[in-house]
Write an enzyme that holds these catalytic residues in place. Structure first.
Site, PDB file in Angstrom:
ATOM      1  N   THR A   1      -4.970 -12.153  17.993  1.00 42.43           N
ATOM      2  CA  THR A   1      -5.696 -12.077  19.263  1.00 42.43           C
ATOM      3  C   THR A   1      -7.153 -11.663  19.056  1.00 42.43           C
ATOM      4  OG1 THR A   1      -4.736  -9.909  19.572  1.00 42.43           O
ATOM      5  CG2 THR A   1      -3.729 -11.715  20.798  1.00 42.43           C
TER       6      THR A   1
ATOM      7  N   ARG B   1      -1.387   3.847  21.741  1.00 43.54           N
ATOM      8  CA  ARG B   1      -2.126   5.029  22.194  1.00 43.54           C
ATOM      9  C   ARG B   1      -1.719   5.632  23.534  1.00 43.54           C
ATOM     10  NH1 ARG B   1      -7.487   2.049  20.444  1.00 43.54           N
ATOM     11  NH2 ARG B   1      -6.029   0.367  20.918  1.00 43.54           N
TER      12      ARG B   1
ATOM     13  N   LYS C   1       3.101  -8.589   8.562  1.00 40.73           N
ATOM     14  CA  LYS C   1       2.459  -9.917   8.644  1.00 40.73           C
ATOM     15  C   LYS C   1       2.330 -10.585   7.276  1.00 40.73           C
ATOM     16  CE  LYS C   1      -0.305  -8.671  12.730  1.00 40.73           C
ATOM     17  NZ  LYS C   1      -0.238  -7.199  12.797  1.00 40.73           N
TER      18      LYS C   1
ATOM     19  N   ASP D   1       0.971   4.324  14.903  1.00 41.71           N
ATOM     20  CA  ASP D   1      -0.265   4.141  14.135  1.00 41.71           C
ATOM     21  C   ASP D   1      -0.784   5.498  13.659  1.00 41.71           C
ATOM     22  OD1 ASP D   1      -0.248   1.347  14.330  1.00 41.71           O
ATOM     23  OD2 ASP D   1      -1.145   1.414  16.328  1.00 41.71           O
TER      24      ASP D   1
ATOM     25  N   ASP E   1       5.723  -4.225  10.861  1.00 40.23           N
ATOM     26  CA  ASP E   1       4.673  -5.194  11.195  1.00 40.23           C
ATOM     27  C   ASP E   1       3.741  -5.360   9.992  1.00 40.23           C
ATOM     28  OD1 ASP E   1       2.742  -6.701  12.552  1.00 40.23           O
ATOM     29  OD2 ASP E   1       1.888  -4.956  13.580  1.00 40.23           O
TER      30      ASP E   1
ATOM     31  N   LYS F   1       7.207   0.741  15.916  1.00 39.12           N
ATOM     32  CA  LYS F   1       6.536  -0.252  15.065  1.00 39.12           C
ATOM     33  C   LYS F   1       5.814   0.490  13.942  1.00 39.12           C
ATOM     34  CE  LYS F   1       2.461  -2.512  16.106  1.00 39.12           C
ATOM     35  NZ  LYS F   1       1.624  -2.591  14.902  1.00 39.12           N
TER      36      LYS F   1
ATOM     37  N   ASN G   1       8.019 -18.312  -2.488  1.00 38.85           N
ATOM     38  CA  ASN G   1       8.850 -17.524  -3.391  1.00 38.85           C
ATOM     39  C   ASN G   1       8.559 -16.023  -3.286  1.00 38.85           C
ATOM     40  OD1 ASN G   1      10.777 -17.437  -5.654  1.00 38.85           O
ATOM     41  ND2 ASN G   1       8.987 -16.672  -6.788  1.00 38.85           N
TER      42      ASN G   1
ATOM     43  N   HIS H   1       2.109 -13.191   4.267  1.00 38.10           N
ATOM     44  CA  HIS H   1       1.501 -14.523   4.141  1.00 38.10           C
ATOM     45  C   HIS H   1       1.204 -14.750   2.661  1.00 38.10           C
ATOM     46  CE1 HIS H   1      -1.900 -17.427   5.741  1.00 38.10           C
ATOM     47  NE2 HIS H   1      -1.088 -17.998   4.869  1.00 38.10           N
ATOM     48  N   ASP H   2       2.071 -15.501   1.989  1.00 41.69           N
ATOM     49  CA  ASP H   2       1.901 -15.740   0.549  1.00 41.69           C
ATOM     50  C   ASP H   2       2.707 -16.985   0.191  1.00 41.69           C
ATOM     51  OD1 ASP H   2       1.433 -15.399  -2.248  1.00 41.69           O
ATOM     52  OD2 ASP H   2       1.351 -13.231  -1.992  1.00 41.69           O
ATOM     53  N   ILE H   3       2.863 -17.275  -1.086  1.00 40.61           N
ATOM     54  CA  ILE H   3       3.660 -18.444  -1.444  1.00 40.61           C
ATOM     55  C   ILE H   3       5.126 -18.163  -1.084  1.00 40.61           C
ATOM     56  CG2 ILE H   3       2.086 -19.240  -3.261  1.00 40.61           C
ATOM     57  CD1 ILE H   3       4.076 -18.099  -5.318  1.00 40.61           C
TER      58      ILE H   3
HETATM   59  O1  C5P Z   1      -2.726   1.628  20.856  1.00 37.75           O
HETATM   60  P1  C5P Z   1      -2.367   0.240  21.293  1.00 37.75           P
HETATM   61  O2  C5P Z   1      -1.346   0.210  22.413  1.00 37.75           O
HETATM   62  O3  C5P Z   1      -3.584  -0.597  21.587  1.00 37.75           O
HETATM   63  O4  C5P Z   1      -1.642  -0.359  20.012  1.00 37.75           O
HETATM   64  C1  C5P Z   1      -1.198  -1.679  19.960  1.00 37.75           C
HETATM   65  C2  C5P Z   1      -0.559  -1.958  18.642  1.00 37.75           C
HETATM   66  O5  C5P Z   1      -0.255  -3.347  18.576  1.00 37.75           O
HETATM   67  C3  C5P Z   1      -1.434  -1.654  17.424  1.00 37.75           C
HETATM   68  O6  C5P Z   1      -0.569  -1.278  16.356  1.00 37.75           O
HETATM   69  C4  C5P Z   1      -2.096  -2.979  17.151  1.00 37.75           C
HETATM   70  O7  C5P Z   1      -2.459  -3.131  15.799  1.00 37.75           O
HETATM   71  C5  C5P Z   1      -0.994  -3.949  17.510  1.00 37.75           C
HETATM   72  N1  C5P Z   1      -1.433  -5.293  17.857  1.00 37.75           N
HETATM   73  C6  C5P Z   1      -2.294  -5.549  18.898  1.00 37.75           C
HETATM   74  N2  C5P Z   1      -2.675  -6.835  19.186  1.00 37.75           N
HETATM   75  C7  C5P Z   1      -2.202  -7.845  18.466  1.00 37.75           C
HETATM   76  C8  C5P Z   1      -1.327  -7.607  17.414  1.00 37.75           C
HETATM   77  C9  C5P Z   1      -0.964  -6.309  17.126  1.00 37.75           C
HETATM   78  O8  C5P Z   1      -2.723  -4.630  19.582  1.00 37.75           O
HETATM   79  N3  C5P Z   1      -2.528  -9.069  18.786  1.00 37.75           N
END
Ligand code: C5P
Length: 230
Positions: free
Chosen positions: A117, A209, A63, A11, A61, A34, A69, A65-67
């Site tokens: 989440t 992190r 994610k 990140d 990552d 990731k 095609n 989400h669209d039509i």
């Molecule tokens: O720094 P940390 O360990 O919290 O990072 C978790 C990573 O997983 C981040 O890139 C966050 O956007 C992603 N993520 C998450 N919870 C989710 C989906 C993705 O923490 N439900």
């Protein structure tokens, strides 16, 4: 099915940050990282080519989400980048998920997000107008994901047993929100240690992190790696 390496969430806002972070690991260490929206939208496909060029594996990552095609065409592009895993929102529907698989091909792993989440049961019921429990909705989307021929879902570690029980033990559960014992949770509400994630059957863990912000990222990675390996 379990991937032995924890996936490191890169990140970071720029390619130079990624370069200096990865330079802190031994050259021969092949990582699984990731790349999320922030980094991908800031740098573009170049960041995937750079990381793959170093021999690391990539979970992109985005994610989608669209039509159907549009998702299929986008997945073709991602397949050319040779990503190892990518994802879509299950809410896009079975047809969209099948189109995603078609575009990506059979090689890379393809997983789906069920309910984010960050979504509470109350929000889901009031905003999405889904009148079930959050767990039921997660399991419903996971079943549809399996029906569409995808490999698994992103879920909270607390949901792994439920999902695998409803679908199959080899249906992939990728879990973020992982913290080594004693480390800061940050903004994560429900965290789990790598050891507990292993014991409840997660296939992939994502850790950001605790590694990216560590004084010694390679050492922090090693510790988490060992706890995850058992
Ligand atoms: O720094 P940390 O360990 O919290 O990072 C978790 C990573 O997983 C981040 O890139 C966050 O956007 C992603 N993520 C998450 N919870 C989710 C989906 C993705 O923490 N439900």
């Amino acid at each position: 099915m379990r991937e032995s390496r924890p996936i490191i969430a890169l990140d970071f806002p720029s390619l130079s940050d990624v370069k200096s972070f990865l330079a802190r690991f031994p050259k021969k260490e092949q990582l699984y990282v990731k790349i999320g929206m922030e980094l991908y939208y800031a740098v573009g496909p170049e960041v995937v080519r750079y990381v793959k060029g170093l021999g690391h594996s990539v979970f992109l990552d985005l994610k989608l989400h669209d039509i159907p095609n549009t998702v299929q065409s986008a997945m073709k592009v991602l397949a050319e980048l040779e990503v190892d895993m990518t994802n879509v929102h299950a809410a896009g529907g079975v047809e969209m998920m099948k189109a995603a698989r078609e575009g990506l091909g059979e090689g890379p792993r393809l997983i789906a997000v069920t309910q984010l989440t960050s979504t509470s049961e109350k929000q889901m019921q009031h905003f999405q107008n889904i009148q079930t429990s959050l767990e039921e909705s997660v399991v419903h989307y996971a079943k549809k994901t399996a029906e569409a021929g995808l490999d698994g879902v992103v879920c909270s570690a607390q949901e792994v047993k439920l999902i695998k029980g409803a679908i199959a033990s080899d249906f992939i559960c990728l879990t973020p929100g992982i913290r080594p014992a004693g480390s800061a949770a940050g903004d994560q509400k429900r965290v789990m240690t790598p050891k507990d994630a292993r014991q409840i059957g997660s296939d992939y863990i994502v850790v950001g992190r605790p590694i990216t912000q560590a004084d010694n990222p390679a050492e922090a990675y090693r510790t988490i790696f060992e706890q995850w390996q058992g």
